[in-house]
Design a protein around this motif. Sequence first.
Motif, short mmCIF file in Angstrom:
data_model
loop_
_atom_site.label_atom_id
_atom_site.label_comp_id
_atom_site.label_asym_id
_atom_site.label_seq_id
_atom_site.Cartn_x
_atom_site.Cartn_y
_atom_site.Cartn_z
N GLY A 132 17.33 -39.89 -22.62
CA GLY A 132 17.99 -38.85 -22.01
C GLY A 132 17.53 -37.19 -22.08
O GLY A 132 16.30 -37.13 -22.59
N PRO A 133 18.97 -36.25 -21.51
CA PRO A 133 18.40 -34.81 -21.76
C PRO A 133 18.07 -34.60 -23.29
O PRO A 133 18.47 -34.84 -24.53
N CYS A 134 16.71 -34.00 -23.47
CA CYS A 134 15.77 -33.17 -24.69
C CYS A 134 15.83 -32.18 -25.00
O CYS A 134 15.55 -31.91 -24.16
N LEU A 135 15.41 -31.91 -26.02
CA LEU A 135 15.09 -31.10 -26.59
C LEU A 135 13.75 -30.84 -27.23
O LEU A 135 13.35 -31.89 -27.66
N VAL A 136 11.96 -30.63 -26.17
CA VAL A 136 11.19 -30.33 -26.65
C VAL A 136 10.59 -29.52 -27.67
O VAL A 136 10.39 -28.63 -27.17
N LYS A 137 10.48 -30.02 -28.80
CA LYS A 137 9.57 -28.79 -29.69
C LYS A 137 8.37 -29.00 -29.92
O LYS A 137 8.09 -30.05 -30.32
N THR A 138 7.34 -28.30 -30.86
CA THR A 138 6.35 -28.55 -31.09
C THR A 138 6.87 -28.26 -33.35
O THR A 138 7.99 -28.05 -33.39
N ARG A 139 6.43 -29.45 -33.14
CA ARG A 139 6.29 -30.01 -34.50
C ARG A 139 6.09 -28.93 -35.83
O ARG A 139 7.04 -28.40 -36.29
N PRO A 158 7.10 -30.59 -16.17
CA PRO A 158 6.24 -30.10 -16.70
C PRO A 158 6.07 -28.88 -17.50
O PRO A 158 4.72 -28.59 -18.69
N ALA A 159 7.35 -28.06 -17.75
CA ALA A 159 7.13 -27.37 -19.17
C ALA A 159 6.59 -28.05 -20.19
O ALA A 159 6.06 -27.53 -21.00
N ALA A 160 7.80 -29.31 -20.56
CA ALA A 160 7.06 -29.71 -21.74
C ALA A 160 5.83 -30.47 -21.51
O ALA A 160 5.57 -30.34 -23.08
N VAL A 161 5.23 -30.41 -20.57
CA VAL A 161 4.12 -31.12 -20.57
C VAL A 161 3.34 -30.15 -21.15
O VAL A 161 1.77 -29.78 -22.33
N GLU A 162 3.52 -29.14 -21.23
CA GLU A 162 2.14 -27.62 -21.17
C GLU A 162 2.60 -26.96 -23.18
O GLU A 162 1.20 -26.42 -23.47
N LEU A 163 3.82 -27.37 -23.72
CA LEU A 163 3.49 -27.95 -24.77
C LEU A 163 2.65 -28.84 -25.88
O LEU A 163 2.58 -28.55 -26.83
N LEU A 164 2.18 -29.56 -25.25
CA LEU A 164 1.32 -30.98 -25.49
C LEU A 164 0.06 -30.89 -26.59
O LEU A 164 -0.32 -30.73 -27.38
N ALA A 166 -0.35 -28.49 -28.69
CA ALA A 166 0.48 -27.45 -30.13
C ALA A 166 -0.33 -28.59 -31.33
O ALA A 166 -0.40 -29.37 -31.21
N PRO A 167 -1.08 -27.48 -31.88
CA PRO A 167 -1.98 -28.25 -32.96
C PRO A 167 -0.62 -29.67 -33.72
O PRO A 167 0.66 -28.75 -34.04
N GLY A 168 -0.94 -30.51 -34.24
CA GLY A 168 0.03 -31.33 -34.96
C GLY A 168 1.31 -32.00 -33.98
O GLY A 168 2.11 -32.96 -33.87
N GLY A 169 1.29 -31.73 -33.25
CA GLY A 169 1.71 -32.67 -31.85
C GLY A 169 3.36 -32.23 -31.11
O GLY A 169 3.64 -31.01 -31.95
N LEU A 170 3.95 -32.81 -30.96
CA LEU A 170 5.59 -32.19 -30.49
C LEU A 170 6.67 -33.40 -30.92
O LEU A 170 6.63 -34.55 -31.30
N VAL A 171 8.20 -33.28 -30.90
CA VAL A 171 8.94 -34.20 -30.92
C VAL A 171 9.80 -33.55 -30.04
O VAL A 171 10.07 -32.75 -29.44
N ALA A 172 10.29 -35.10 -29.59
CA ALA A 172 12.06 -34.60 -28.09
C ALA A 172 13.11 -35.06 -29.41
O ALA A 172 12.79 -35.86 -29.98
N GLU A 173 14.22 -34.16 -29.06
CA GLU A 173 15.38 -34.26 -29.54
C GLU A 173 16.12 -34.71 -28.36
O GLU A 173 16.29 -33.68 -27.67
N GLU A 174 17.60 -35.24 -28.56
CA GLU A 174 18.31 -35.49 -28.21
C GLU A 174 19.28 -34.03 -27.72
O GLU A 174 19.13 -33.53 -29.00
#
Length: 361
Positions: A132-139, A158-164, A166-174
């Motif tokens: 559901g609603p989450c915060l996408v962060k670079t790892r 789209p804004a979260a896709v732009e983070l993709l 990032a070296p090391g990938g991402l996490v999505a947090e509730e």
Amino acid sequence: VRVGVLGGGQLGRMLALAGVPLGIEVRCLERTPDAPAAAVAPLTVGDPGDPEVLAAFAAGVDVLTYEIEGLPEPALAQVAASTPLRPGLPSLHAASDRWLEKQLFAGLGIPAARTLPVSDRTGLAAAVRELGPCLVKTRRGGYDGRGQVAVRGEADLPAAVELLPAPGGLVAEELLAFDAEVSVLGARGLDGAVATWPLPGNVHRDGILRTSRPPAPVPARVAAQATTYLTQLLTALDHVGVLALELFVVGGRLLANEMAPRVHNSGHWTIEGAETSQFEQHLRAVTGLPLGCPAARGSVAMVNLIGTAPDAAAVLAVPGAHLHLYGKEPRPGRKLGHVTVTAADEATLSARLAALATVLP
Ligand SMILES: Nc1ncnc2c1ncn2[C@@H]1O[C@H](COP(=O)(O)OP(=O)(O)OP(=O)(O)O)[C@@H](O)[C@H]1O
Ligand SMILES: [Mg+2]
């Protein structure tokens, strides 16, 4: 004793200042010659990520520590064979990557927001469906809320896709609707002794810490729980030095956010507000000296100076105000310094903070 600090920002600057009365010489390794630590410590200009630079710097000090994360671990492992690195690699490794950090928390039974690793568009969409609603962060590599995108609906994807990339990938947090944020800081000595400071309550705006004020707005039982989590981490990592753990308070429960294997902004209040500051304590720990008493002295709060510097005279006209400037060029969203306000009691402190607020930009 010579302590080599990787990084020469404001944390390096305050470590160097704390070293002077103890007869500990702090040196910093930093890319830019005009970094905040340069005013108070010998600065080696070079990239801490360069193995050769790192080895040469390490050769000139008795112990290595760091005020930044995301350092090259293989190169550090090599220099650590001849110059002790404190805190050690397990602490740095876990704290440098949000996903590893969450796995460490889980392994110790420390609760955290539901989190999923994300490495591509499909994974991102799946994580958003699941959480559901989450915060996408670079790892790796984020600070002050940088490298984060809140996804509340399709339109935010789209804004979260732009983070993709990032070296090391991402996490999505509730995305949590928390009641408060707190942090717990403590140090572990070379002999395994642990000393923890009273917890501050922390207020962030736009992902940046604004104020820290102990005691945190939680019952004693909850504060004790946070301290237990920190102690578990200190022990599990065989950590030597200061460790900070940021937590959310949700319905009386604690959820760990992230940790920092170093001195931390939410511990700046300890300079004037505690028997032993986090900077002195970190130096004591990494040089094998006994830890100092972490108790608070009176009422205290810290306010960050972000983006624009205030009028120093106006700040200092507030009773109990202590000004710390980092010697940085003003820039929007940049931490330029902080003010710690002390008082004999909470009511006086609140009045002084209100007076301070009227003179801050
Ligand atoms: N899962 C979440 N739900 C709600 N708010 C969050 C969440 N994660 C982070 N935040 C908010 O954003 C702030 C910054 O997040 P976080 O601590 O992850 O970032 P950071 O860039 O590493 O910050 P710093 O290193 O400066 O502490 C948090 O203190 C909190 O206010
Ligand atoms: Mg944080």
